[in-house]
Design a protein around this motif. Structure first.
Motif, PDB file in Angstrom:
ATOM      1  N   ARG A   1      -2.228   8.007  -3.536  1.00 56.15           N
ATOM      2  CA  ARG A   1      -1.719   7.877  -2.164  1.00 56.15           C
ATOM      3  C   ARG A   1      -2.649   6.998  -1.339  1.00 56.15           C
ATOM      4  NH1 ARG A   1      -0.808  12.233   1.609  1.00 56.15           N
ATOM      5  NH2 ARG A   1       0.720  10.845   2.552  1.00 56.15           N
ATOM      6  N   LYS A   2      -3.951   7.226  -1.475  1.00 52.47           N
ATOM      7  CA  LYS A   2      -4.924   6.431  -0.725  1.00 52.47           C
ATOM      8  C   LYS A   2      -4.873   4.966  -1.152  1.00 52.47           C
ATOM      9  CE  LYS A   2      -8.179  10.264  -0.042  1.00 52.47           C
ATOM     10  NZ  LYS A   2      -9.543  10.781  -0.358  1.00 52.47           N
ATOM     11  N   VAL A   3      -4.763   4.742  -2.455  1.00 57.64           N
ATOM     12  CA  VAL A   3      -4.715   3.369  -2.963  1.00 57.64           C
ATOM     13  C   VAL A   3      -3.434   2.682  -2.500  1.00 57.64           C
ATOM     14  CG1 VAL A   3      -4.550   1.962  -5.048  1.00 57.64           C
ATOM     15  CG2 VAL A   3      -6.168   3.863  -4.956  1.00 57.64           C
ATOM     16  N   ARG A   4      -2.312   3.386  -2.590  1.00 54.32           N
ATOM     17  CA  ARG A   4      -1.040   2.809  -2.153  1.00 54.32           C
ATOM     18  C   ARG A   4      -1.095   2.425  -0.677  1.00 54.32           C
ATOM     19  NH1 ARG A   4       3.979   5.470  -0.940  1.00 54.32           N
ATOM     20  NH2 ARG A   4       2.624   6.879   0.260  1.00 54.32           N
ATOM     21  N   ASP A   5      -1.645   3.315   0.154  1.00 54.67           N
ATOM     22  CA  ASP A   5      -1.740   3.029   1.588  1.00 54.67           C
ATOM     23  C   ASP A   5      -2.682   1.857   1.855  1.00 54.67           C
ATOM     24  OD1 ASP A   5      -0.016   5.105   1.979  1.00 54.67           O
ATOM     25  OD2 ASP A   5      -1.543   6.544   2.637  1.00 54.67           O
ATOM     26  N   ALA A   6      -3.758   1.770   1.074  1.00 54.23           N
ATOM     27  CA  ALA A   6      -4.695   0.654   1.234  1.00 54.23           C
ATOM     28  C   ALA A   6      -4.037  -0.667   0.850  1.00 54.23           C
ATOM     29  CB  ALA A   6      -5.943   0.897   0.391  1.00 54.23           C
ATOM     30  N   LEU A   7      -3.219  -0.653  -0.185  1.00 52.99           N
ATOM     31  CA  LEU A   7      -2.490  -1.862  -0.574  1.00 52.99           C
ATOM     32  C   LEU A   7      -1.523  -2.287   0.528  1.00 52.99           C
ATOM     33  CD1 LEU A   7      -1.734  -1.187  -4.352  1.00 52.99           C
ATOM     34  CD2 LEU A   7      -2.996  -3.138  -3.432  1.00 52.99           C
TER      35      LEU A   7
ATOM     36  N   TYR B   1       6.998  -6.229 -12.600  1.00 53.29           N
ATOM     37  CA  TYR B   1       8.361  -5.835 -12.249  1.00 53.29           C
ATOM     38  C   TYR B   1       8.386  -4.745 -11.173  1.00 53.29           C
ATOM     39  CZ  TYR B   1       9.445  -8.304 -16.572  1.00 53.29           C
ATOM     40  OH  TYR B   1       9.547  -9.259 -17.556  1.00 53.29           O
ATOM     41  N   LEU B   2       7.217  -4.204 -10.841  1.00 58.42           N
ATOM     42  CA  LEU B   2       7.134  -3.134  -9.860  1.00 58.42           C
ATOM     43  C   LEU B   2       6.828  -3.679  -8.473  1.00 58.42           C
ATOM     44  CD1 LEU B   2       4.983  -0.580 -11.901  1.00 58.42           C
ATOM     45  CD2 LEU B   2       7.470  -0.542 -11.576  1.00 58.42           C
ATOM     46  N   LYS B   3       7.065  -2.848  -7.470  1.00 61.14           N
ATOM     47  CA  LYS B   3       6.641  -3.205  -6.123  1.00 61.14           C
ATOM     48  C   LYS B   3       5.127  -3.444  -6.131  1.00 61.14           C
ATOM     49  CE  LYS B   3      10.060  -0.372  -3.630  1.00 61.14           C
ATOM     50  NZ  LYS B   3      10.223   0.781  -2.704  1.00 61.14           N
ATOM     51  N   TYR B   4       4.681  -4.353  -5.307  1.00 60.78           N
ATOM     52  CA  TYR B   4       3.253  -4.675  -5.266  1.00 60.78           C
ATOM     53  C   TYR B   4       2.412  -3.423  -5.014  1.00 60.78           C
ATOM     54  CZ  TYR B   4      -1.133  -6.848  -3.849  1.00 60.78           C
ATOM     55  OH  TYR B   4      -2.461  -7.200  -3.749  1.00 60.78           O
ATOM     56  N   GLU B   5       2.886  -2.555  -4.134  1.00 57.32           N
ATOM     57  CA  GLU B   5       2.106  -1.374  -3.757  1.00 57.32           C
ATOM     58  C   GLU B   5       2.032  -0.323  -4.860  1.00 57.32           C
ATOM     59  OE1 GLU B   5       5.385   1.094  -1.182  1.00 57.32           O
ATOM     60  OE2 GLU B   5       4.763  -0.904  -0.496  1.00 57.32           O
ATOM     61  N   HIS B   6       2.812  -0.505  -5.931  1.00 60.46           N
ATOM     62  CA  HIS B   6       2.786   0.440  -7.048  1.00 60.46           C
ATOM     63  C   HIS B   6       2.086  -0.125  -8.283  1.00 60.46           C
ATOM     64  CE1 HIS B   6       6.651   2.331  -5.202  1.00 60.46           C
ATOM     65  NE2 HIS B   6       5.550   2.776  -4.613  1.00 60.46           N
ATOM     66  N   ARG B   7       1.630  -1.339  -8.202  1.00 61.35           N
ATOM     67  CA  ARG B   7       1.033  -1.962  -9.387  1.00 61.35           C
ATOM     68  C   ARG B   7      -0.294  -1.316  -9.765  1.00 61.35           C
ATOM     69  NH1 ARG B   7       2.602  -8.400  -8.426  1.00 61.35           N
ATOM     70  NH2 ARG B   7       4.873  -8.027  -8.414  1.00 61.35           N
ATOM     71  N   GLN B   8      -1.071  -0.885  -8.774  1.00 60.28           N
ATOM     72  CA  GLN B   8      -2.330  -0.225  -9.108  1.00 60.28           C
ATOM     73  C   GLN B   8      -2.075   1.111  -9.794  1.00 60.28           C
ATOM     74  OE1 GLN B   8      -5.570  -1.732  -8.494  1.00 60.28           O
ATOM     75  NE2 GLN B   8      -5.794  -0.264 -10.173  1.00 60.28           N
ATOM     76  N   TYR B   9      -1.007   1.796  -9.394  1.00 56.64           N
ATOM     77  CA  TYR B   9      -0.621   3.042 -10.073  1.00 56.64           C
ATOM     78  C   TYR B   9      -0.400   2.761 -11.557  1.00 56.64           C
ATOM     79  CZ  TYR B   9       1.785   7.550 -10.714  1.00 56.64           C
ATOM     80  OH  TYR B   9       2.141   8.812 -11.128  1.00 56.64           O
TER      81      TYR B   9
ATOM     82  N   ASP C   1      -1.890  -1.781   3.631  1.00 55.87           N
ATOM     83  CA  ASP C   1      -2.661  -2.272   4.775  1.00 55.87           C
ATOM     84  C   ASP C   1      -3.462  -3.529   4.451  1.00 55.87           C
ATOM     85  OD1 ASP C   1      -1.703  -0.122   6.213  1.00 55.87           O
ATOM     86  OD2 ASP C   1      -3.457   1.140   5.805  1.00 55.87           O
ATOM     87  N   GLY C   2      -3.411  -3.955   3.192  1.00 58.42           N
ATOM     88  CA  GLY C   2      -4.168  -5.131   2.792  1.00 58.42           C
ATOM     89  C   GLY C   2      -5.645  -4.871   2.594  1.00 58.42           C
ATOM     90  N   ASN C   3      -6.007  -3.613   2.344  1.00 60.94           N
ATOM     91  CA  ASN C   3      -7.418  -3.241   2.208  1.00 60.94           C
ATOM     92  C   ASN C   3      -7.819  -2.915   0.772  1.00 60.94           C
ATOM     93  OD1 ASN C   3      -7.836  -3.461   5.016  1.00 60.94           O
ATOM     94  ND2 ASN C   3      -7.046  -1.379   5.336  1.00 60.94           N
ATOM     95  N   HIS C   4      -7.000  -3.301  -0.178  1.00 62.08           N
ATOM     96  CA  HIS C   4      -7.335  -3.042  -1.580  1.00 62.08           C
ATOM     97  C   HIS C   4      -6.920  -4.240  -2.418  1.00 62.08           C
ATOM     98  CE1 HIS C   4      -7.993  -0.762  -5.302  1.00 62.08           C
ATOM     99  NE2 HIS C   4      -6.849  -1.259  -5.729  1.00 62.08           N
ATOM    100  N   ARG C   5      -7.766  -4.586  -3.366  1.00 62.52           N
ATOM    101  CA  ARG C   5      -7.463  -5.678  -4.288  1.00 62.52           C
ATOM    102  C   ARG C   5      -7.136  -5.082  -5.653  1.00 62.52           C
ATOM    103  NH1 ARG C   5     -11.594 -10.601  -4.649  1.00 62.52           N
ATOM    104  NH2 ARG C   5     -10.774 -10.788  -2.515  1.00 62.52           N
TER     105      ARG C   5
END
Length: 276
Positions: A213-219, A185-193, A221-225
């Motif tokens: 912050r680093k993980v969110r920015d990597a998501l 239900y969250l934004k994709y960039e917040h799911r790792q949080y 940019d498409g640089n984190h799975r």
């Protein structure tokens, strides 16, 4: 609905009656979802803080000096309008229970109080086409708080600690957030949080926020799975359980409770013998 509850939320009624969308924010918002927090200043998100402020001024509110504003225990320097309610706002109120928002969990919610209007865009909240009531949906609330928290490096964000506390409270008290599936239900960039908050990391700390912050920015940019945990569990700056265990050991009693009682009896016997 009690008069006290109605008067606390009255700015929302006034704004809605004048076609100004608004949502309740801060402690009142997390309290709505079950966090047992006290409430102080009444925060509201609106599309245009000046337009909303003018509507309230027409109904008797008056502007106060922004220099005194706080979010949590820290100064609020970002855009906002700070207003005091009319002195007689508790008089001649027409109660409309069917239109009112549910009260926060406080047993004795405060009455008229300082109201702070915040610009919704700066707090990363987008008003839906249809909003029932005055409280934000839980996913939108969490998304917006996380976005605001990760806006800048924590040391450049004077409100980061209070934002982190509000988010941590939600994870501590809202059952839905203890489910891994809530990430959908969250934004994709917040799911790792979300996944990291359930992984055992110590949330709300400076290392945690900087890591997120680093993980969110990597998501972005498409640089984190996405994964169950984005950090090595041996990283004691993020996983502090072992550190806390060592600290407890340093301050632990040198003997067990049973040994303590035996030693205490020996000491008492010695003192009696010595006194005789």
């Amino acid at each position: 609905m009690t008069t006290e509850r109605y008067t606390r939320f009255q700015p929302c009624y006034v704004l809605r009656d004048n076609d100004i969308p608004c949502v309740i924010w801060g402690e009142d918002a997390v309290g709505y979802y079950g966090v047992p927090t006290v409430v102080f200043t009444f925060y509201i998100l609106v599309p245009d803080i000046d337009k909303a402020a003018n509507i309230l001024i027409q109904r008797g509110w008056h502007l106060e000096d922004n220099a005194q504003s706080q979010f949590g225990n820290h100064p609020l320097s970002s855009a906002h309008r700070r207003l005091m309610p009319p002195i007689d706002m508790t008089e001649n109120i027409r109660i409309q229970p069917s239109r009112g928002p549910p009260p926060p969990p406080s047993k004795l919610p405060p009455g008229p109080t300082m109201t702070i209007l915040l610009p919704a865009t700066e707090w990363h909240f987008t008003f839906p086409s249809v909003l029932e009531g005055f409280f934000p949906p839980l996913p939108a609330l969490l998304d917006a708080l996380i976005d605001r928290l990760l806006d800048n490096d924590p040391l450049a964000n004077e409100n980061w600690s209070h934002l982190a506390i509000l988010i941590a409270y939600l994870y501590s008290y809202v059952p839905a957030l203890k489910e891994k599936s809530f990430a959908e239900y969250l934004k994709y960039e917040h799911r790792q949080y979300h996944y990291d908050s359930l992984s055992g990391m110590r949330t709300g700390t400076l290392p945690f926020v900087r890591h997120q912050r680093k993980v969110r920015d990597a998501l972005r940019d498409g640089n984190h799975r996405l994964c169950d945990c984005s950090a090595n569990q041996d990283d004691e700056s993020l996983f502090t359980a072992k550190v806390e265990e060592r600290l407890r050991a340093l301050h632990a009693s040198p003997c067990s409770p049973d040994e303590y009682e035996i030693e205490k009896l020996r000491q008492e016997e010695y003192e009696r013998d010595y006194s005789d």
